[in-house]
Design a protein around this motif. Structure first.
Motif, mmCIF file in Angstrom:
data_model
loop_
_atom_site.group_PDB
_atom_site.id
_atom_site.type_symbol
_atom_site.label_atom_id
_atom_site.label_comp_id
_atom_site.label_asym_id
_atom_site.label_seq_id
_atom_site.Cartn_x
_atom_site.Cartn_y
_atom_site.Cartn_z
ATOM 1 N N UNK A 38 0.824 -1.205 0.000
ATOM 2 C CA UNK A 38 0.000 0.000 0.000
ATOM 3 C C UNK A 38 0.864 1.263 0.000
ATOM 4 N N UNK A 39 1.936 1.255 0.731
ATOM 5 C CA UNK A 39 2.786 2.454 0.760
ATOM 6 C C UNK A 39 3.283 2.779 -0.650
ATOM 7 N N UNK A 40 3.611 1.737 -1.431
ATOM 8 C CA UNK A 40 4.046 1.959 -2.810
ATOM 9 C C UNK A 40 2.865 2.401 -3.687
ATOM 10 N N UNK A 41 1.724 1.739 -3.563
ATOM 11 C CA UNK A 41 0.576 2.098 -4.401
ATOM 12 C C UNK A 41 0.065 3.501 -4.058
ATOM 13 N N UNK A 42 0.143 3.893 -2.797
ATOM 14 C CA UNK A 42 -0.283 5.237 -2.404
ATOM 15 C C UNK A 42 0.653 6.288 -3.010
ATOM 16 N N UNK A 43 1.947 5.972 -3.065
ATOM 17 C CA UNK A 43 2.916 6.893 -3.700
ATOM 18 C C UNK A 43 2.584 7.061 -5.183
ATOM 19 N N UNK A 44 2.249 5.944 -5.850
ATOM 20 C CA UNK A 44 1.865 6.013 -7.256
ATOM 21 C C UNK A 44 0.561 6.805 -7.429
ATOM 22 N N UNK A 45 -0.383 6.632 -6.499
ATOM 23 C CA UNK A 45 -1.651 7.346 -6.551
ATOM 24 C C UNK A 45 -1.433 8.848 -6.474
ATOM 25 N N UNK A 46 -0.551 9.265 -5.598
ATOM 26 C CA UNK A 46 -0.267 10.686 -5.433
ATOM 27 C C UNK A 46 0.474 11.249 -6.638
ATOM 28 N N UNK A 47 1.181 10.390 -7.374
ATOM 29 C CA UNK A 47 1.862 10.819 -8.599
ATOM 30 C C UNK A 47 0.928 10.790 -9.809
ATOM 31 N N UNK A 48 -0.367 10.563 -9.535
ATOM 32 C CA UNK A 48 -1.403 10.536 -10.570
ATOM 33 C C UNK A 48 -1.283 9.328 -11.497
ATOM 34 N N UNK A 49 -0.620 8.283 -11.041
ATOM 35 C CA UNK A 49 -0.558 7.029 -11.792
ATOM 36 C C UNK A 49 -1.656 6.106 -11.244
ATOM 37 N N UNK A 50 -2.911 6.504 -11.489
ATOM 38 C CA UNK A 50 -4.049 5.870 -10.840
ATOM 39 C C UNK A 50 -4.203 4.400 -11.223
ATOM 40 N N UNK A 51 -4.128 4.113 -12.522
ATOM 41 C CA UNK A 51 -4.349 2.737 -12.955
ATOM 42 C C UNK A 51 -3.298 1.800 -12.384
ATOM 43 N N UNK A 52 -2.056 2.238 -12.415
ATOM 44 C CA UNK A 52 -0.975 1.398 -11.896
ATOM 45 C C UNK A 52 -1.146 1.194 -10.388
ATOM 46 N N UNK A 53 -1.566 2.254 -9.695
ATOM 47 C CA UNK A 53 -1.775 2.145 -8.253
ATOM 48 C C UNK A 53 -2.900 1.154 -7.939
ATOM 49 N N UNK A 54 -4.015 1.235 -8.697
ATOM 50 C CA UNK A 54 -5.128 0.315 -8.466
ATOM 51 C C UNK A 54 -4.749 -1.117 -8.817
ATOM 52 N N UNK A 55 -3.968 -1.273 -9.865
ATOM 53 C CA UNK A 55 -3.539 -2.622 -10.249
ATOM 54 C C UNK A 55 -2.669 -3.243 -9.158
ATOM 55 N N UNK A 56 -1.777 -2.442 -8.582
ATOM 56 C CA UNK A 56 -0.926 -2.937 -7.498
ATOM 57 C C UNK A 56 -1.765 -3.267 -6.264
ATOM 58 N N UNK A 57 -2.791 -2.451 -6.006
ATOM 59 C CA UNK A 57 -3.691 -2.713 -4.884
ATOM 60 C C UNK A 57 -4.466 -4.015 -5.090
ATOM 61 N N UNK A 58 -4.898 -4.253 -6.332
ATOM 62 C CA UNK A 58 -5.611 -5.496 -6.638
ATOM 63 C C UNK A 58 -4.704 -6.709 -6.457
ATOM 64 N N UNK A 59 -3.456 -6.586 -6.871
ATOM 65 C CA UNK A 59 -2.488 -7.668 -6.669
ATOM 66 C C UNK A 59 -2.301 -7.949 -5.177
ATOM 67 N N UNK A 60 -2.236 -6.884 -4.385
ATOM 68 C CA UNK A 60 -2.091 -7.046 -2.942
ATOM 69 C C UNK A 60 -3.298 -7.768 -2.349
ATOM 70 N N UNK A 61 -4.486 -7.435 -2.839
ATOM 71 C CA UNK A 61 -5.690 -8.108 -2.359
ATOM 72 C C UNK A 61 -5.653 -9.589 -2.705
ATOM 73 N N UNK A 62 -5.239 -9.906 -3.899
ATOM 74 C CA UNK A 62 -5.132 -11.306 -4.307
ATOM 75 C C UNK A 62 -4.099 -12.044 -3.469
ATOM 76 N N UNK A 63 -2.997 -11.370 -3.133
ATOM 77 C CA UNK A 63 -1.896 -12.004 -2.403
ATOM 78 C C UNK A 63 -2.198 -12.170 -0.918
#
Length: 289
Positions: A38-63
């Motif tokens: 989440x710390x990485x995906x939140x950093x991406x979210x703040x950099x406006x890389x929304x899709x990549x952040x959500x994709x990383x969050x989804x991977x975390x949920x699966x894992x």
């Protein structure tokens, strides 16, 4: 970055006695894995890389089985114990030193844009299966009981249990002036009404029992004030005479107490409810009693 990682790992040792060593925590704690991702995906979210952040969050949920929206703000030394089924919404804010157990939801009650998820202040503990729903604040050091459903603000240091969530303990009373209740008179009133709080102590409070206790305390305080007013009236007017209050008779509460006993100990229902004994008369036919 490494300082944050060390803090997150040390928080596991501080709050989980089952944690034995650094390698075990780093490799086998899904709550820690979800937090680091989440710390990485939140950093991406703040950099406006929304899709990549959500994709990383989804991977975390699966894992890990833990769903944290990349827009959520998480403080330092955050700890998720066990973790399966935890859901944290987009506008949720979590302070420092917060602990969540499995099945916790920090959710919203509206589809409107803007703030719609709760804010947890520092040091909050949320028990397994609890649901905190809405854009309000849970105060610092508050505790939310397992499976509670909380939909309104919680003051700092309070303990909330039940559905809907009820405050059963506060660090300080709300009122600036609280009347002291004599414990002996309180106990006498409890016995008069046949109320014993179901044997529940202050360490294991019950919301209904606490509500009844609050009413008894209020009645005691009103009785004290009326008594003082009567004393003052007697001083002002010597001819004033007190009227007798109606007595509280035990038989008036017999049915209520019998029902309470039957619910508490169904195997020992009141004898009055048993069918009358049947005996045989001289003619061989059954007769009552």
């Amino acid at each position: 970055m490494f300082q944050r990682l060390r803090e997150d790992i040390n928080s596991v040792f501080d709050r989980d006695p089952a944690a034995r060593n650094f390698l075990e925590v780093l490799t086998n704690y899904p709550g820690l894995h979800a937090l680091l991702i989440h710390r990485l995906s939140h950093w991406l979210w703040r950099k406006n890389l929304k899709w990549l952040a959500r994709s990383l969050s989804t991977f975390s949920r699966w894992l890990t089985g833990i769903e944290i929206h990349p827009g959520a703000r998480i403080g330092r030394r955050f700890f998720i114990d066990h973790g399966m089924g935890v859901v944290i919404g987009e506008t949720a804010e979590v302070g420092d030193d917060v602990t969540l157990y499995q099945g916790v939801t920090l959710g919203g009650t509206s589809w409107n844009k803007g703030k719609r998820h709760p804010t947890l202040a520092d040091g909050v503990i949320v028990g397994a299966g609890a649901k905190i729903l809405g854009p309000f604040t849970v105060g610092a050091g508050a505790k939310i009981g397992s499976n509670a459903v909380v939909t309104k603000e919680v003051p700092a240091g309070a303990t909330v249990v039940g559905i809907p969530g009820k405050i059963v303990k506060r660090t300080e009373p709300d009122a600036a002036e609280v009347l002291e209740v004599d414990p002996e008179r309180r106990e006498a009133m409890r016995r008069k009404f046949g109320f014993d709080a179901y044997g529940i102590s202050e360490d294991m409070p019950d919301p209904v029992a606490r509500s009844i206790q609050a009413m008894l305390d209020h009645m005691h305080a009103v009785d004290e004030r009326i008594e003082r007013m009567c004393q003052t009236l007697r001083k002002v007017d010597a001819s004033y005479r007190d009227g007798r209050l109606p007595e509280l008779r035990d038989e008036d509460f017999a049915d209520i107490l019998d029902d309470a006993d039957a619910c508490a100990m169904p195997e020992k229902a009141p004898a009055a409810r048993e069918a009358p004994a049947t005996t045989k008369g001289d003619d061989g036919r059954g007769t009552n009693g």
